[in-house]
Design a protein around this motif. Structure first.
Motif, PDB file in Angstrom:
ATOM      1  N   ILE A   1       0.839  -1.208   0.000  1.00 43.71           N
ATOM      2  CA  ILE A   1       0.000   0.000   0.000  1.00 43.71           C
ATOM      3  C   ILE A   1       0.874   1.258   0.000  1.00 43.71           C
ATOM      4  CG2 ILE A   1      -1.641   1.346   1.409  1.00 43.71           C
ATOM      5  CD1 ILE A   1      -2.913  -1.426   2.197  1.00 43.71           C
ATOM      6  N   ARG A   2       1.929   1.255   0.805  1.00 41.97           N
ATOM      7  CA  ARG A   2       2.865   2.398   0.820  1.00 41.97           C
ATOM      8  C   ARG A   2       3.472   2.605  -0.580  1.00 41.97           C
ATOM      9  NH1 ARG A   2       4.661   0.104   5.600  1.00 41.97           N
ATOM     10  NH2 ARG A   2       3.743   1.140   7.409  1.00 41.97           N
ATOM     11  N   PHE A   3       3.890   1.502  -1.181  1.00 45.32           N
ATOM     12  CA  PHE A   3       4.484   1.555  -2.522  1.00 45.32           C
ATOM     13  C   PHE A   3       3.481   2.135  -3.531  1.00 45.32           C
ATOM     14  CE2 PHE A   3       4.963  -0.678  -6.642  1.00 45.32           C
ATOM     15  CZ  PHE A   3       6.239  -0.254  -7.002  1.00 45.32           C
ATOM     16  N   ALA A   4       2.228   1.673  -3.469  1.00 49.64           N
ATOM     17  CA  ALA A   4       1.194   2.156  -4.403  1.00 49.64           C
ATOM     18  C   ALA A   4       0.966   3.653  -4.228  1.00 49.64           C
ATOM     19  CB  ALA A   4      -0.111   1.390  -4.177  1.00 49.64           C
ATOM     20  N   LYS A   5       0.963   4.116  -2.985  1.00 47.26           N
ATOM     21  CA  LYS A   5       0.768   5.559  -2.727  1.00 47.26           C
ATOM     22  C   LYS A   5       1.963   6.362  -3.239  1.00 47.26           C
ATOM     23  CE  LYS A   5       0.112   9.018   0.888  1.00 47.26           C
ATOM     24  NZ  LYS A   5       1.426   9.667   0.860  1.00 47.26           N
ATOM     25  N   GLU A   6       3.170   5.908  -2.894  1.00 46.99           N
ATOM     26  CA  GLU A   6       4.395   6.621  -3.307  1.00 46.99           C
ATOM     27  C   GLU A   6       4.481   6.738  -4.833  1.00 46.99           C
ATOM     28  OE1 GLU A   6       7.706   4.429  -1.701  1.00 46.99           O
ATOM     29  OE2 GLU A   6       7.015   4.748   0.357  1.00 46.99           O
ATOM     30  N   GLU A   7       4.117   5.661  -5.519  1.00 47.67           N
ATOM     31  CA  GLU A   7       4.286   5.611  -6.976  1.00 47.67           C
ATOM     32  C   GLU A   7       3.008   5.958  -7.741  1.00 47.67           C
ATOM     33  OE1 GLU A   7       7.158   5.504  -8.055  1.00 47.67           O
ATOM     34  OE2 GLU A   7       8.350   4.559  -6.465  1.00 47.67           O
ATOM     35  N   ASN A   8       1.967   6.359  -6.981  1.00 49.35           N
ATOM     36  CA  ASN A   8       0.706   6.793  -7.595  1.00 49.35           C
ATOM     37  C   ASN A   8       0.095   5.714  -8.494  1.00 49.35           C
ATOM     38  OD1 ASN A   8      -1.265   8.736  -7.733  1.00 49.35           O
ATOM     39  ND2 ASN A   8      -0.429   9.684  -9.574  1.00 49.35           N
ATOM     40  N   LEU A   9      -0.092   4.526  -7.919  1.00 51.08           N
ATOM     41  CA  LEU A   9      -0.643   3.387  -8.658  1.00 51.08           C
ATOM     42  C   LEU A   9      -2.047   3.052  -8.158  1.00 51.08           C
ATOM     43  CD1 LEU A   9       2.494   1.065  -8.562  1.00 51.08           C
ATOM     44  CD2 LEU A   9       1.680   2.336 -10.550  1.00 51.08           C
ATOM     45  N   PHE A  10      -2.913   2.669  -9.076  1.00 54.91           N
ATOM     46  CA  PHE A  10      -4.249   2.168  -8.734  1.00 54.91           C
ATOM     47  C   PHE A  10      -4.089   0.705  -8.302  1.00 54.91           C
ATOM     48  CE2 PHE A  10      -8.391   0.345  -9.292  1.00 54.91           C
ATOM     49  CZ  PHE A  10      -9.302   1.371  -9.144  1.00 54.91           C
ATOM     50  N   LEU A  11      -4.623   0.354  -7.146  1.00 56.67           N
ATOM     51  CA  LEU A  11      -4.478  -1.010  -6.611  1.00 56.67           C
ATOM     52  C   LEU A  11      -5.677  -1.874  -6.989  1.00 56.67           C
ATOM     53  CD1 LEU A  11      -3.222  -1.041  -2.889  1.00 56.67           C
ATOM     54  CD2 LEU A  11      -2.390  -2.448  -4.766  1.00 56.67           C
ATOM     55  N   MET A  12      -5.410  -3.072  -7.489  1.00 54.31           N
ATOM     56  CA  MET A  12      -6.469  -4.063  -7.728  1.00 54.31           C
ATOM     57  C   MET A  12      -6.178  -5.273  -6.841  1.00 54.31           C
ATOM     58  SD  MET A  12      -6.926  -3.752 -11.875  1.00 54.31           S
ATOM     59  CE  MET A  12      -8.154  -5.045 -11.980  1.00 54.31           C
ATOM     60  N   ALA A  13      -7.065  -5.531  -5.881  1.00 53.70           N
ATOM     61  CA  ALA A  13      -6.866  -6.616  -4.915  1.00 53.70           C
ATOM     62  C   ALA A  13      -7.841  -7.755  -5.209  1.00 53.70           C
ATOM     63  CB  ALA A  13      -7.055  -6.104  -3.490  1.00 53.70           C
ATOM     64  N   ASP A  14      -7.300  -8.834  -5.765  1.00 56.00           N
ATOM     65  CA  ASP A  14      -8.077 -10.024  -6.116  1.00 56.00           C
ATOM     66  C   ASP A  14      -8.077 -10.937  -4.883  1.00 56.00           C
ATOM     67  OD1 ASP A  14      -8.849 -12.550  -7.027  1.00 56.00           O
ATOM     68  OD2 ASP A  14      -7.845 -12.340  -8.963  1.00 56.00           O
ATOM     69  N   GLU A  15      -9.220 -10.990  -4.191  1.00 56.77           N
ATOM     70  CA  GLU A  15      -9.302 -11.670  -2.892  1.00 56.77           C
ATOM     71  C   GLU A  15     -10.326 -12.806  -2.901  1.00 56.77           C
ATOM     72  OE1 GLU A  15      -7.859  -7.896  -0.146  1.00 56.77           O
ATOM     73  OE2 GLU A  15     -10.010  -8.132  -0.468  1.00 56.77           O
ATOM     74  N   VAL A  16     -10.430 -13.501  -4.032  1.00 53.98           N
ATOM     75  CA  VAL A  16     -11.483 -14.508  -4.180  1.00 53.98           C
ATOM     76  C   VAL A  16     -11.253 -15.757  -3.324  1.00 53.98           C
ATOM     77  CG1 VAL A  16     -12.057 -13.704  -6.507  1.00 53.98           C
ATOM     78  CG2 VAL A  16     -10.518 -15.647  -6.242  1.00 53.98           C
ATOM     79  N   TYR A  17     -10.027 -15.939  -2.815  1.00 54.14           N
ATOM     80  CA  TYR A  17      -9.733 -17.124  -1.987  1.00 54.14           C
ATOM     81  C   TYR A  17      -9.658 -16.767  -0.498  1.00 54.14           C
ATOM     82  CZ  TYR A  17      -8.579 -19.197  -6.492  1.00 54.14           C
ATOM     83  OH  TYR A  17      -8.640 -19.650  -7.782  1.00 54.14           O
ATOM     84  N   GLN A  18     -10.350 -15.725  -0.082  1.00 55.88           N
ATOM     85  CA  GLN A  18     -10.166 -15.205   1.269  1.00 55.88           C
ATOM     86  C   GLN A  18     -10.529 -16.171   2.388  1.00 55.88           C
ATOM     87  OE1 GLN A  18     -13.485 -11.940   2.093  1.00 55.88           O
ATOM     88  NE2 GLN A  18     -12.650 -11.705   0.036  1.00 55.88           N
ATOM     89  N   ASP A  19     -11.402 -17.133   2.139  1.00 51.10           N
ATOM     90  CA  ASP A  19     -11.720 -18.148   3.165  1.00 51.10           C
ATOM     91  C   ASP A  19     -10.767 -19.347   3.099  1.00 51.10           C
ATOM     92  OD1 ASP A  19     -13.890 -16.813   4.287  1.00 51.10           O
ATOM     93  OD2 ASP A  19     -15.306 -17.672   2.853  1.00 51.10           O
ATOM     94  N   ASN A  20      -9.975 -19.422   2.031  1.00 54.63           N
ATOM     95  CA  ASN A  20      -9.097 -20.582   1.820  1.00 54.63           C
ATOM     96  C   ASN A  20      -7.699 -20.322   2.377  1.00 54.63           C
ATOM     97  OD1 ASN A  20     -10.893 -20.525  -1.080  1.00 54.63           O
ATOM     98  ND2 ASN A  20     -10.887 -22.410   0.098  1.00 54.63           N
ATOM     99  N   VAL A  21      -7.581 -20.360   3.702  1.00 54.77           N
ATOM    100  CA  VAL A  21      -6.285 -20.188   4.369  1.00 54.77           C
ATOM    101  C   VAL A  21      -6.087 -21.385   5.285  1.00 54.77           C
ATOM    102  CG1 VAL A  21      -4.915 -18.739   5.921  1.00 54.77           C
ATOM    103  CG2 VAL A  21      -6.435 -17.671   4.243  1.00 54.77           C
ATOM    104  N   TYR A  22      -4.959 -22.097   5.094  1.00 56.32           N
ATOM    105  CA  TYR A  22      -4.767 -23.383   5.786  1.00 56.32           C
ATOM    106  C   TYR A  22      -3.552 -23.419   6.712  1.00 56.32           C
ATOM    107  CZ  TYR A  22      -7.304 -24.248   1.417  1.00 56.32           C
ATOM    108  OH  TYR A  22      -8.153 -24.156   0.353  1.00 56.32           O
ATOM    109  N   ALA A  23      -2.492 -22.729   6.353  1.00 51.82           N
ATOM    110  CA  ALA A  23      -1.218 -22.897   7.074  1.00 51.82           C
ATOM    111  C   ALA A  23      -1.261 -22.221   8.438  1.00 51.82           C
ATOM    112  CB  ALA A  23      -0.071 -22.340   6.240  1.00 51.82           C
ATOM    113  N   GLU A  24      -0.633 -22.878   9.406  1.00 53.41           N
ATOM    114  CA  GLU A  24      -0.530 -22.296  10.745  1.00 53.41           C
ATOM    115  C   GLU A  24       0.231 -20.979  10.677  1.00 53.41           C
ATOM    116  OE1 GLU A  24       0.969 -24.807  13.898  1.00 53.41           O
ATOM    117  OE2 GLU A  24      -0.098 -26.535  13.045  1.00 53.41           O
ATOM    118  N   GLY A  25      -0.272 -19.995  11.429  1.00 49.29           N
ATOM    119  CA  GLY A  25       0.396 -18.694  11.453  1.00 49.29           C
ATOM    120  C   GLY A  25      -0.008 -17.791  10.309  1.00 49.29           C
ATOM    121  N   CYS A  26      -0.777 -18.302   9.354  1.00 47.54           N
ATOM    122  CA  CYS A  26      -1.248 -17.478   8.235  1.00 47.54           C
ATOM    123  C   CYS A  26      -2.676 -17.004   8.507  1.00 47.54           C
ATOM    124  CB  CYS A  26      -1.234 -18.269   6.923  1.00 47.54           C
ATOM    125  SG  CYS A  26       0.415 -18.551   6.278  1.00 47.54           S
TER     126      CYS A  26
END
Length: 519
Positions: A282-307
């Motif tokens: 996010i800091r990088f996108a702001k500094e470099e004036n970039l539009f962010l596209m966040a593809d989050e379709v797997y948001q419920d699919n998290v398996y690893a410990e600590g993730c």
């Protein structure tokens, strides 16, 4: 860099064929007199069709899948093969792989599709109430009617409430929610808004390598400039801002970088980004004036410990107004993945943040050209963002089914990593999330030479041979992009556990045999 698009056509054997000669011959033949009447050639030919379309490639449904379909047909016709079925582990299609639909979702959809069932006592009351609410919001009380172009209003409100709850109370405005035909449609729509300019001013779009081929295909069709940044395979496919900066500065020599696309959890690589990583992006996108596209379709699919899944929007707003009032972003979600796996209904949404009101009016105009997303998909999305509550009759069954699906995926993610890492010549990172593994394969030089001889990329040659000998359909890593000199394949972890074990055994046996054959 990501392999260039080929204007030659790829046949079902995965080899490139130059069709222009065949095309010209066919035209010459068709122009010859037939029964004394001169015949005209085809009006639309490969030579005069839209060249941007010819540059589009989509590996997930590419030549290897076409060959798999042919083999299935051959098996039905009684052709003898060393296997009895083709196992398509090439695509994240949960129900095709045997996952059972979630009862509550299908009950409400059945009621919406055939309202006469509302009189049936077999359906729970909460399912009937949801169906009635959805039907009341539809024209003529029917899901066969068009909806508003942005999506049914009460469903957009439910999506906004879901986002607020997910993100710990950070407000979401229903006017910033656009329902869509799966997430893919929304992603392409946003890219259409962003792509402009000519020559060195042409829009550049930063995408991860490996990437989901929707992005490279859309950029080819829109004639945008693809800017590849590499994920770090040695650090579990992590994203490093130094690499983003390298890619960005190099690209500024020949285009105008305006967009940064992130897939989290990752496809095809299955990594889950840490909160710190998201802040850095996010800091990088702001500094470099970039539009962010966040593809989050797997948001419920998290398996690893600590993730843990952190939405880009939540992190953005928690970083304070310096970022939350300035960074322009669109985030995407879908009904096709997670525990639902309802790919065929094509339900999804996007939320736009800090978009210029005049541009937003243009976005609304653009989506209105397609009239509306599929209404059954909108209805399904409503149930995903507004599932049964603890005091409702469907809650216990819903939670049991949801938990079982996600637990099975977590078990299969671990199993896949463990088994692949026992095979000499296959290296597999932990599958932290999503529903794929992207192992690295070592190929003997003789195999690489043989592939070149046959006009194939080496990992395509490997995957095609695997399909012909074992009936397993995977996607070669070259279809997603990979560092020069490395080879991979993508495999979904969706097959039922026993079938997955069989798939892993077949791949293991094949890899050992293949290595021996070409050593």
């Amino acid at each position: 860099p990501f392999p260039p698009y080929h204007t030659a056509v790829r046949g079902v054997d995965g080899k490139h064929h130059n069709n222009s000669n065949n095309n010209n011959n066919n035209n010459e033949m068709s122009q010859q007199a037939m029964n004394g009447v001169p015949q005209r050639g085809k009006l639309l030919t490969l030579d005069n069709m839209n060249p941007k379309v010819k540059r589009v490639e989509y590996a997930v449904r590419g030549p290897i899948v076409q060959r798999a379909v042919q083999i299935e047909k051959e098996l039905r016709e009684g052709v003898k093969k060393p296997f009895t079925e083709v196992i398509k582990a090439n695509i994240g299609d949960a129900h095709a792989m045997g996952q059972k639909p979630i009862t509550f979702l299908r009950q409400v959809l059945a009621l919406c599709s055939y309202p006469e069932l509302l009189k049936d006592n077999q359906f729970p009351e909460d399912a009937k109430k949801r169906a009635q609410r959805i039907l009341e919001a539809c024209g003529g009380h029917s899901i066969g009617a068009y909806s508003a172009s942005q999506g049914i209003e009460c469903i957009r409100h439910d999506v906004a409430h879901f986002i607020e709850k997910r993100d710990g109370g950070i407000p979401s405005n229903p006017d910033n929610i656009y329902l869509s035909t799966g997430a893919s449609d929304a992603i392409v729509t946003i890219l259409k808004l962003l792509v402009s300019g000519e020559g060195r001013d042409r829009t550049g779009v930063m995408i991860s390598i490996p990437q989901y081929p929707l992005y490279s295909a859309a950029l080819a069709e829109l004639d945008a400039v693809q800017i590849s940044y590499y994920l770090d395979e040695d650090k579990c496919w992590s994203l490093d801002v130094k690499e983003l900066r390298r890619a960005l500065y190099a690209a500024r020599q020949h285009c105008n970088p305006r967009v940064l696309c992130i897939i989290n959890p990752g496809n095809p690589t299955g990594q889950v980004q840490s909160r710190q990583c998201i802040e850095d992006v996010i800091r990088f996108a702001k500094e470099e004036n970039l539009f962010l596209m966040a593809d989050e379709v797997y948001q419920d699919n998290v398996y690893a410990e600590g993730c843990q899944f952190h939405s880009f929007k939540k992190v953005l707003f928690e970083m304070g107004p310096e970022y939350s009032s300035k960074v322009e972003m669109a985030s995407f979600h879908s009904t096709s993945k997670c525990y639902m796996g309802e790919c065929g209904f094509r339900g999804g949404y996007m939320e736009v943040i800090n978009m210029d009101p005049e541009v937003k009016a243009q976005l609304t105009k653009l989506v209105s050209v397609r009239l509306c997303p599929p209404v059954p998909g909108q209805a399904l999305l409503d149930l995903v963002v507004n599932p049964p509550q603890p005091d409702e009759p469907s809650y216990a069954t819903f939670m049991k089914e949801r938990t079982a699906v996600l637990a099975a995926l977590a078990e299969k993610a671990k199993l896949t990593e463990q088994i692949f890492n026992t095979v000499p010549g296959i290296t597999c990172n932990p599958v932290q999330g999503a529903m794929y593994t992207f192992p690295r394969i070592s190929l003997p030089q003789k195999a690489i030479d043989k592939a070149k001889e046959e006009g194939q990329v080496p990992d395509m040659f490997y995957c095609m041979k695997l399909l012909e000998e074992e009936g397993i359909c995977l996607v070669p890593g070259s279809g997603f992009g990979q560092r020069e000199g490395t080879f991979h394949f993508r495999m979904t972890i969706l097959p039922p556990t026993e079938k997955l074990k069989l798939v892993l055994k077949k791949i293991k046996d094949f890899h050992l045999r293949f290595t021996k054959e070409f050593s």
